[in-house]
Design an enzyme around this catalytic site. Structure first.
Site, PDB file in Angstrom:
ATOM      1  N   GLU A 116      46.712  49.501  35.182  1.00 36.81           N
ATOM      2  CA  GLU A 116      45.676  48.829  34.391  1.00 36.81           C
ATOM      3  C   GLU A 116      44.899  49.813  33.510  1.00 36.81           C
ATOM      4  OE1 GLU A 116      46.048  45.848  34.330  1.00 36.81           O
ATOM      5  OE2 GLU A 116      46.574  45.053  36.302  1.00 36.81           O
ATOM      6  N   HIS A 139      37.986  47.813  39.324  1.00 38.61           N
ATOM      7  CA  HIS A 139      38.734  46.556  39.456  1.00 38.61           C
ATOM      8  C   HIS A 139      39.116  46.359  40.914  1.00 38.61           C
ATOM      9  CE1 HIS A 139      41.728  43.478  39.042  1.00 38.61           C
ATOM     10  NE2 HIS A 139      42.705  44.278  39.417  1.00 38.61           N
ATOM     11  N   HIS A 141      40.185  43.030  44.156  1.00 41.17           N
ATOM     12  CA  HIS A 141      40.726  41.686  44.429  1.00 41.17           C
ATOM     13  C   HIS A 141      39.897  41.002  45.527  1.00 41.17           C
ATOM     14  CE1 HIS A 141      44.994  43.365  43.214  1.00 41.17           C
ATOM     15  NE2 HIS A 141      44.163  43.305  42.183  1.00 41.17           N
ATOM     16  N   GLU A 169      19.698  35.772  43.781  1.00 39.72           N
ATOM     17  CA  GLU A 169      19.904  37.142  43.284  1.00 39.72           C
ATOM     18  C   GLU A 169      20.718  37.168  41.985  1.00 39.72           C
ATOM     19  OE1 GLU A 169      18.863  40.392  44.478  1.00 39.72           O
ATOM     20  OE2 GLU A 169      17.524  38.814  45.140  1.00 39.72           O
ATOM     21  N   HIS A 210      43.300  36.509  40.081  1.00 40.92           N
ATOM     22  CA  HIS A 210      43.683  37.911  40.279  1.00 40.92           C
ATOM     23  C   HIS A 210      42.543  38.747  40.873  1.00 40.92           C
ATOM     24  CE1 HIS A 210      45.839  41.714  38.696  1.00 40.92           C
ATOM     25  NE2 HIS A 210      44.811  42.091  39.429  1.00 40.92           N
TER      26      HIS A 210
END
Ligand code: 2HA
Ligand code: ZN
Length: 270
Positions: A116, A139, A141, A169, A210
């Protein structure tokens, strides 16, 4: 030269990847992180004239020429970074023409940066243009965020509203809302361009089905954004089908006003 294994940026990266793994967000080789490093700080640990090898960036990274990044390796597991940072991480400098990454340290087994990389580098470009203090793209998952994608439309205003409605929040932590991309093929320049477009106005971008991208001035901030979205996605999923109270729009607006925050447009009517 100082010992790079004691460098704060290596220790913080190791701690963060281990932390994300323990949260259950980064199965197998899931997730990737890149941090923009300060050249003078790196020079305390590495000879910046010593390039181990070059790796093609496979996209135009000229806007980042000369910049140095610490990046997790492709195929590598977050759970393994702490015990072997030099194999699982790399430090790369973007070449003057933006077509190459010069490896200064790491990827010891002949590896390279995350698949990525385009999404990370393009996101750095987009975030630096709106925030000179920006440094980190992370990044991951996270389970409940992806679960939320299976039951919610891939609509960023609707997704942001649902989060703001579920935990007080949220509007305070991400008044700029969450950018949402539809389900796309990952690891491509296309998803990098689409992510960076969202990053112009959001520090968090969800890749439907994803995972999530969080950004910030440091690892804590990027981690904290992901953590807040994920905790709230968990609340949303736990209460699905049983909702009797959500945070009213006037309370969301009240929170934003109290903290002097400019909120993402078009999410609430109030
Ligand atoms: O590194 O998370 O998006 C594996 C991934 C790809
Ligand atoms: Zn991923």
């Amino acid at each position: 030269m100082k010992d790079i294994f004691k460098a704060p940026f290596i220790i913080e990266m190791s701690e963060t990847t281990a932390n994300m793994y323990r949260q259950g967000w980064d199965e197998r080789n899931g997730g990737n992180i890149s941090c923009l490093l300060d050249e003078n700080e790196v020079a305390e640990y590495l000879d910046l004239n010593c390039v181990i090898r070059t790796i093609p960036t496979k996209f135009d990274a000229k806007k980042l020429a000369g910049k140095i990044f610490l990046v997790t390796g492709t195929g590598k597991y977050f759970k393994n970074v702490t015990k072997d940072p030099e194999t699982n991480l790399g430090i790369v400098r973007i070449s003057a023409d933006g077509t190459m990454a010069e490896l200064l340290w790491g990827y010891k087994d002949g590896g390279k940066f995350t698949s990525e990389f385009p999404a990370h580098m393009m996101s750095h470009i987009a975030r630096l243009e709106v925030d000179p203090n920006h440094r980190v793209v992370a990044h991951s998952h996270p389970t409940y965020t992806i679960a939320m994608n299976t039951v919610c439309p891939a609509d960023e205003k609707d997704f942001t509203h649902k989060l703001w409605q579920s935990n007080t929040e949220c509007v305070i932590v991400f008044p700029d809302g969450v950018g949402v991309l539809p389900c796309m093929v990952c690891g491509t320049e296309e998803i990098g361009i689409a992510t960076a477009e969202k990053m112009k106005s959001h520090r968090i971008v969800v890749w439907t089905n994803h995972g999530i991208y969080g950004t910030g001035k440091d690892l804590d901030e990027a981690f904290g954004l992901i953590e807040t979205v994920e905790k709230t996605a968990q609340i949303y999923m736990l209460s699905l089908g049983h909702v009797v109270n959500v945070i009213p729009d006037k309370t969301i607006k009240g929170l934003a006003d109290l903290w002097n925050l400019t909120i993402m447009e078009g999410v609430i009517d109030a």
